[in-house]
Scaffold this motif. Sequence first.
Motif, PDB file in Angstrom:
ATOM      1  N   SER A 117       0.821  -1.213   0.000  1.00  0.00           N
ATOM      2  CA  SER A 117       0.000   0.000   0.000  1.00  0.00           C
ATOM      3  C   SER A 117       0.856   1.265   0.000  1.00  0.00           C
ATOM      4  CB  SER A 117      -0.941   0.011   1.204  1.00  0.00           C
ATOM      5  OG  SER A 117      -0.186   0.038   2.401  1.00  0.00           O
ATOM      6  N   LYS A 118       2.096   1.154   0.482  1.00  0.00           N
ATOM      7  CA  LYS A 118       3.004   2.308   0.537  1.00  0.00           C
ATOM      8  C   LYS A 118       4.089   2.237  -0.531  1.00  0.00           C
ATOM      9  CE  LYS A 118       2.674   2.966   5.530  1.00  0.00           C
ATOM     10  NZ  LYS A 118       2.056   4.272   5.489  1.00  0.00           N
ATOM     11  N   ASP A 119       4.160   1.096  -1.241  1.00  0.00           N
ATOM     12  CA  ASP A 119       5.232   0.841  -2.200  1.00  0.00           C
ATOM     13  C   ASP A 119       6.588   1.063  -1.514  1.00  0.00           C
ATOM     14  OD1 ASP A 119       6.282   0.029  -4.623  1.00  0.00           O
ATOM     15  OD2 ASP A 119       6.350   2.063  -5.436  1.00  0.00           O
ATOM     16  N   TYR A 120       6.776   0.336  -0.422  1.00  0.00           N
ATOM     17  CA  TYR A 120       7.891   0.549   0.498  1.00  0.00           C
ATOM     18  C   TYR A 120       8.514  -0.802   0.835  1.00  0.00           C
ATOM     19  CZ  TYR A 120       9.750   1.871   5.179  1.00  0.00           C
ATOM     20  OH  TYR A 120      10.521   2.093   6.282  1.00  0.00           O
ATOM     21  N   PHE A 121       9.827  -0.911   0.690  1.00  0.00           N
ATOM     22  CA  PHE A 121      10.552  -2.129   1.060  1.00  0.00           C
ATOM     23  C   PHE A 121      11.263  -1.892   2.388  1.00  0.00           C
ATOM     24  CE2 PHE A 121      10.351  -2.326  -3.552  1.00  0.00           C
ATOM     25  CZ  PHE A 121       9.929  -3.630  -3.762  1.00  0.00           C
ATOM     26  N   TYR A 122      11.231  -2.881   3.236  1.00  0.00           N
ATOM     27  CA  TYR A 122      11.856  -2.742   4.556  1.00  0.00           C
ATOM     28  C   TYR A 122      12.713  -3.966   4.870  1.00  0.00           C
ATOM     29  CZ  TYR A 122      12.589  -1.698   9.440  1.00  0.00           C
ATOM     30  OH  TYR A 122      13.190  -1.428  10.648  1.00  0.00           O
ATOM     31  N   TYR A 123      13.882  -3.708   5.448  1.00  0.00           N
ATOM     32  CA  TYR A 123      14.821  -4.732   5.904  1.00  0.00           C
ATOM     33  C   TYR A 123      14.593  -4.889   7.402  1.00  0.00           C
ATOM     34  CZ  TYR A 123      19.474  -6.736   6.991  1.00  0.00           C
ATOM     35  OH  TYR A 123      20.514  -7.516   7.429  1.00  0.00           O
ATOM     36  N   LEU A 124      13.960  -5.989   7.786  1.00  0.00           N
ATOM     37  CA  LEU A 124      13.686  -6.260   9.201  1.00  0.00           C
ATOM     38  C   LEU A 124      14.801  -7.137   9.756  1.00  0.00           C
ATOM     39  CD1 LEU A 124      11.653  -5.958  11.577  1.00  0.00           C
ATOM     40  CD2 LEU A 124      10.639  -8.114  10.804  1.00  0.00           C
ATOM     41  N   ARG A 125      15.671  -6.521  10.556  1.00  0.00           N
ATOM     42  CA  ARG A 125      16.773  -7.265  11.174  1.00  0.00           C
ATOM     43  C   ARG A 125      16.213  -8.372  12.052  1.00  0.00           C
ATOM     44  NH1 ARG A 125      19.074  -2.911  14.682  1.00  0.00           N
ATOM     45  NH2 ARG A 125      16.898  -2.302  14.572  1.00  0.00           N
ATOM     46  N   PHE A 126      16.919  -9.464  12.156  1.00  0.00           N
ATOM     47  CA  PHE A 126      16.457 -10.574  12.991  1.00  0.00           C
ATOM     48  C   PHE A 126      16.290 -10.109  14.437  1.00  0.00           C
ATOM     49  CE2 PHE A 126      17.178 -14.260  15.749  1.00  0.00           C
ATOM     50  CZ  PHE A 126      16.032 -14.965  15.415  1.00  0.00           C
ATOM     51  N   LYS A 127      17.199  -9.277  14.908  1.00  0.00           N
ATOM     52  CA  LYS A 127      17.126  -8.748  16.274  1.00  0.00           C
ATOM     53  C   LYS A 127      15.790  -8.038  16.505  1.00  0.00           C
ATOM     54  CE  LYS A 127      19.477  -5.212  19.039  1.00  0.00           C
ATOM     55  NZ  LYS A 127      20.592  -4.274  19.059  1.00  0.00           N
ATOM     56  N   GLU A 128      15.373  -7.240  15.535  1.00  0.00           N
ATOM     57  CA  GLU A 128      14.107  -6.510  15.617  1.00  0.00           C
ATOM     58  C   GLU A 128      12.924  -7.481  15.552  1.00  0.00           C
ATOM     59  OE1 GLU A 128      12.639  -2.299  13.604  1.00  0.00           O
ATOM     60  OE2 GLU A 128      14.004  -3.576  12.482  1.00  0.00           O
ATOM     61  N   LEU A 129      13.002  -8.451  14.638  1.00  0.00           N
ATOM     62  CA  LEU A 129      11.964  -9.466  14.523  1.00  0.00           C
ATOM     63  C   LEU A 129      11.814 -10.240  15.820  1.00  0.00           C
ATOM     64  CD1 LEU A 129       9.955 -11.315  13.014  1.00  0.00           C
ATOM     65  CD2 LEU A 129      11.938 -12.574  12.140  1.00  0.00           C
ATOM     66  N   LEU A 130      12.930 -10.618  16.430  1.00  0.00           N
ATOM     67  CA  LEU A 130      12.907 -11.389  17.669  1.00  0.00           C
ATOM     68  C   LEU A 130      12.236 -10.606  18.795  1.00  0.00           C
ATOM     69  CD1 LEU A 130      13.695 -14.171  18.669  1.00  0.00           C
ATOM     70  CD2 LEU A 130      15.933 -13.247  19.312  1.00  0.00           C
ATOM     71  N   THR A 131      12.444  -9.305  18.841  1.00  0.00           N
ATOM     72  CA  THR A 131      11.785  -8.462  19.846  1.00  0.00           C
ATOM     73  C   THR A 131      10.272  -8.534  19.687  1.00  0.00           C
ATOM     74  OG1 THR A 131      13.666  -6.972  19.937  1.00  0.00           O
ATOM     75  CG2 THR A 131      11.568  -6.090  20.723  1.00  0.00           C
ATOM     76  N   PHE A 132       9.783  -8.395  18.447  1.00  0.00           N
ATOM     77  CA  PHE A 132       8.343  -8.484  18.184  1.00  0.00           C
ATOM     78  C   PHE A 132       7.824  -9.887  18.490  1.00  0.00           C
ATOM     79  CE2 PHE A 132       9.291  -5.128  14.766  1.00  0.00           C
ATOM     80  CZ  PHE A 132       8.981  -4.073  15.615  1.00  0.00           C
ATOM     81  N   TRP A 133       8.584 -10.901  18.108  1.00  0.00           N
ATOM     82  CA  TRP A 133       8.190 -12.302  18.314  1.00  0.00           C
ATOM     83  C   TRP A 133       8.069 -12.607  19.813  1.00  0.00           C
ATOM     84  CZ3 TRP A 133       6.526 -16.062  15.128  1.00  0.00           C
ATOM     85  CH2 TRP A 133       6.508 -17.366  15.620  1.00  0.00           C
ATOM     86  N   GLU A 134       9.073 -12.202  20.579  1.00  0.00           N
ATOM     87  CA  GLU A 134       9.061 -12.477  22.027  1.00  0.00           C
ATOM     88  C   GLU A 134       7.936 -11.724  22.722  1.00  0.00           C
ATOM     89  OE1 GLU A 134      13.141 -11.670  23.068  1.00  0.00           O
ATOM     90  OE2 GLU A 134      13.754 -13.719  22.527  1.00  0.00           O
ATOM     91  N   ARG A 135       7.653 -10.513  22.271  1.00  0.00           N
ATOM     92  CA  ARG A 135       6.533  -9.744  22.819  1.00  0.00           C
ATOM     93  C   ARG A 135       5.227 -10.532  22.630  1.00  0.00           C
ATOM     94  NH1 ARG A 135       5.313  -4.066  20.037  1.00  0.00           N
ATOM     95  NH2 ARG A 135       4.588  -5.419  18.350  1.00  0.00           N
ATOM     96  N   ALA A 136       5.042 -11.092  21.435  1.00  0.00           N
ATOM     97  CA  ALA A 136       3.834 -11.881  21.150  1.00  0.00           C
ATOM     98  C   ALA A 136       3.793 -13.150  22.005  1.00  0.00           C
ATOM     99  CB  ALA A 136       3.780 -12.237  19.666  1.00  0.00           C
ATOM    100  N   GLN A 137       4.934 -13.803  22.184  1.00  0.00           N
ATOM    101  CA  GLN A 137       4.996 -15.026  22.978  1.00  0.00           C
ATOM    102  C   GLN A 137       4.666 -14.766  24.452  1.00  0.00           C
ATOM    103  OE1 GLN A 137       5.526 -18.162  21.460  1.00  0.00           O
ATOM    104  NE2 GLN A 137       5.246 -16.801  19.720  1.00  0.00           N
ATOM    105  N   GLN A 138       4.914 -13.544  24.894  1.00  0.00           N
ATOM    106  CA  GLN A 138       4.635 -13.171  26.288  1.00  0.00           C
ATOM    107  C   GLN A 138       3.242 -12.578  26.460  1.00  0.00           C
ATOM    108  OE1 GLN A 138       7.962 -10.593  27.098  1.00  0.00           O
ATOM    109  NE2 GLN A 138       9.422 -12.279  27.000  1.00  0.00           N
ATOM    110  N   GLY A 139       2.397 -12.744  25.444  1.00  0.00           N
ATOM    111  CA  GLY A 139       1.013 -12.299  25.550  1.00  0.00           C
ATOM    112  C   GLY A 139       0.740 -10.915  24.984  1.00  0.00           C
ATOM    113  N   GLY A 140       1.754 -10.297  24.389  1.00  0.00           N
ATOM    114  CA  GLY A 140       1.573  -8.963  23.795  1.00  0.00           C
ATOM    115  C   GLY A 140       0.996  -9.046  22.399  1.00  0.00           C
TER     116      GLY A 140
END
Length: 176
Positions: A117-140
């Motif tokens: 929708s934004k015609d935007y490419f993003y490089y999601l570092r694994f470190k950043e992904l892991l932060t989001f993933w762990e937040r979800a695993q902890q109920g976030g």
Amino acid sequence: MPSWNSRGLRGSTLEELINLTNEKYRANHLALIQKIPTPIKPINIDKTTRHITLAYFDQKSTVDYIGAVQGIPICFDAKECANDTFPLQNIHEHQIEFMKEFEQQGGVAFILIYYSSKDYFYYLRFKELLTFWERAQQGGRKSFRYEELTPCYEISTNNGVFVHYLEMVNQDLASR
């Protein structure tokens, strides 16, 4: 079990752009990156054309791409997102584990996201992904918002390269 032909052409444009980018990188001796095919199990084959008409994923895949950039091993997955919120259900636990082990072995793991929708490419570092993933695993939150991303990892198109992610790999390495 998901059907091989159930996803239509979703992601094919993104993958084609990445494949063209990887060809350019290879031609310029910058990187050697290969698309990893997802193993499928054919169920129905048209006897006249010998084409697979129905198949199922045979096993869990790890990531979409793997290779080396100037001697540094990299692996990444390519994802498309139609709005500003990326659902983490699009990434699987076995992929997180693979990328975690890959980085423990000295490699660089990441996700390339195309926000259509934004015609935007993003490089999601694994470190950043892991932060989001762990937040979800902890109920976030089970997703992350576009606004939560680090702006300096936006991927630009330049020098005839469609998804010029090597600049972001360098930036990622410099930040470690």
